[in-house]
Design an enzyme around this catalytic site. Sequence first.
Site, short mmCIF file in Angstrom:
data_model
loop_
_atom_site.label_atom_id
_atom_site.label_comp_id
_atom_site.label_asym_id
_atom_site.label_seq_id
_atom_site.Cartn_x
_atom_site.Cartn_y
_atom_site.Cartn_z
N HIS A 70 -10.01 -21.38 -74.72
CA HIS A 70 -11.18 -20.83 -74.48
C HIS A 70 -10.72 -19.21 -74.72
O HIS A 70 -10.15 -18.42 -73.60
CB HIS A 70 -11.87 -20.62 -72.83
CG HIS A 70 -13.56 -20.10 -72.52
ND1 HIS A 70 -14.86 -20.38 -73.73
CD2 HIS A 70 -13.75 -19.06 -72.65
CE1 HIS A 70 -16.09 -19.51 -73.62
NE2 HIS A 70 -15.01 -18.92 -72.91
N ASP A 125 -13.48 -26.78 -75.97
CA ASP A 125 -13.33 -25.15 -76.07
C ASP A 125 -14.14 -25.77 -74.03
O ASP A 125 -14.69 -26.78 -73.69
CB ASP A 125 -14.82 -24.58 -76.11
CG ASP A 125 -14.78 -23.68 -75.92
OD1 ASP A 125 -15.16 -23.31 -74.25
OD2 ASP A 125 -14.88 -22.33 -76.54
N SER A 142 -16.69 -14.95 -75.94
CA SER A 142 -17.19 -15.88 -75.35
C SER A 142 -19.11 -15.41 -75.18
O SER A 142 -18.99 -15.21 -76.32
CB SER A 142 -17.02 -16.22 -73.91
OG SER A 142 -17.62 -17.20 -73.04
#
Length: 427
Positions: free
Chosen positions: A372, A305, A209
């Site tokens: 994610h 995502d 991330s």
Amino acid sequence: MALKKEFKERAMRKLFLLGFVVAGLVLGNEANGYFEFNVTELDRIEDLEFGFSKFSSNSNPLMVGLTLISGAGSKGAVCLDGTLPGYHLHRGHGSGANSWLIQLEGGGWCDNIRNCVYRKKSRRGSSNYMEKQIQFTGILSNKAQENPDFFNWNRVKLRYCDGGSFSGDSQNKAARLQFRGEKIWRAAMEDLKAKGMRYAKQALLSGCSAGGLAVILRCDEFRNLFSRNTKVKCLSDAGLFLDTPDVSGGHTIRNLYNGVVQLQGVKNNLPHLCTNHLNPTSCFFPQNLISQMKTPLFIVNAAYDIWQIQSSIAPPSADPSGYWHECRLNHGRCTPAQIRFLQGFRNQMLRAVNGFSKMKKNGLFINSCFSHCQTERQDTWFADDSPVIHKKAVAIAVGDWYFDRAEVKLIDCPYPCDRSCHNLVFR
């Protein structure tokens, strides 16, 4: 059924121990490839990088203690609140004794004084609130059956407490905020080199991330830490944040990134090959960086995502009527028109990696999942039912690429064709 029950029980205990249980956050059940959650804050998605992991019945996850970087303060390398930064290190052994894997933690960004003041009172902005021990799972696991290629490497998780993807260098004296991400990065690398990383024969910089974005920003610098004889590559997981309009036609994520870049003094720490011809905010977007990188890079990203859907594409601020509310929480409730919109987002992602994917040194794993961060969660990294593309799990794809066993450019077919996904559903 026993494994599923054990997974749920351990995940609930883990949520409590890590302090993730807040009003409205409840782990539900896993069924048909979905993990169901009830959440009140979008940033809780970032906590998934710690993994609601599926553990085998005959082993417990490795717990690794926090090390604060004692010399960082004198270098100005401090968290938002001025406390020392830190990392978790588990030493390698055997054939991996001189190999190093550095994992950059993710956790969103803070783009204004108010958000950063709030953040500095959490583990995302202060080492005072960081867990003294964390689980090493997925790519950080020390078990060959869970992490076949990197289990015996020196494995490090660098904690994220600056709110600017390890890239800022500024301060706000009035609010007592330190934006020293780039100095934290340098101090951590110097500390690890002193602990043996300078002798590495192999090295991999990875991150999830906001940490995945940091990998892209710092990758070529990481390469320069080692001799020419050291094999160095980088892995970005869920870090391909796209400069794309939201459902209202606005620019939610560009506004966010512009705030981060301006507030935290990021400009001078961005790759100059980009800032020579684009503005600093554009150079915080990976799509404008990845084709210029010299160091081999592997991108792992969900085509849908879930963080970008909820926080960039269809945030409540861009959807005052609530038309996207159900869809953004559960893709199974999306209308055909909404799915077409999300297919357009996937197409934009594929265009963004088009030139990048043509370079032999690079690798790709773009699966058509609503998820994610997939490298630190055991269930999505390497398990019996991990997500696959052409029967290849993420761990095998990354290993094949890193060790040059095969060229890996895996792009999934569009939703809903992939039945191996571990999709995230919020309720």
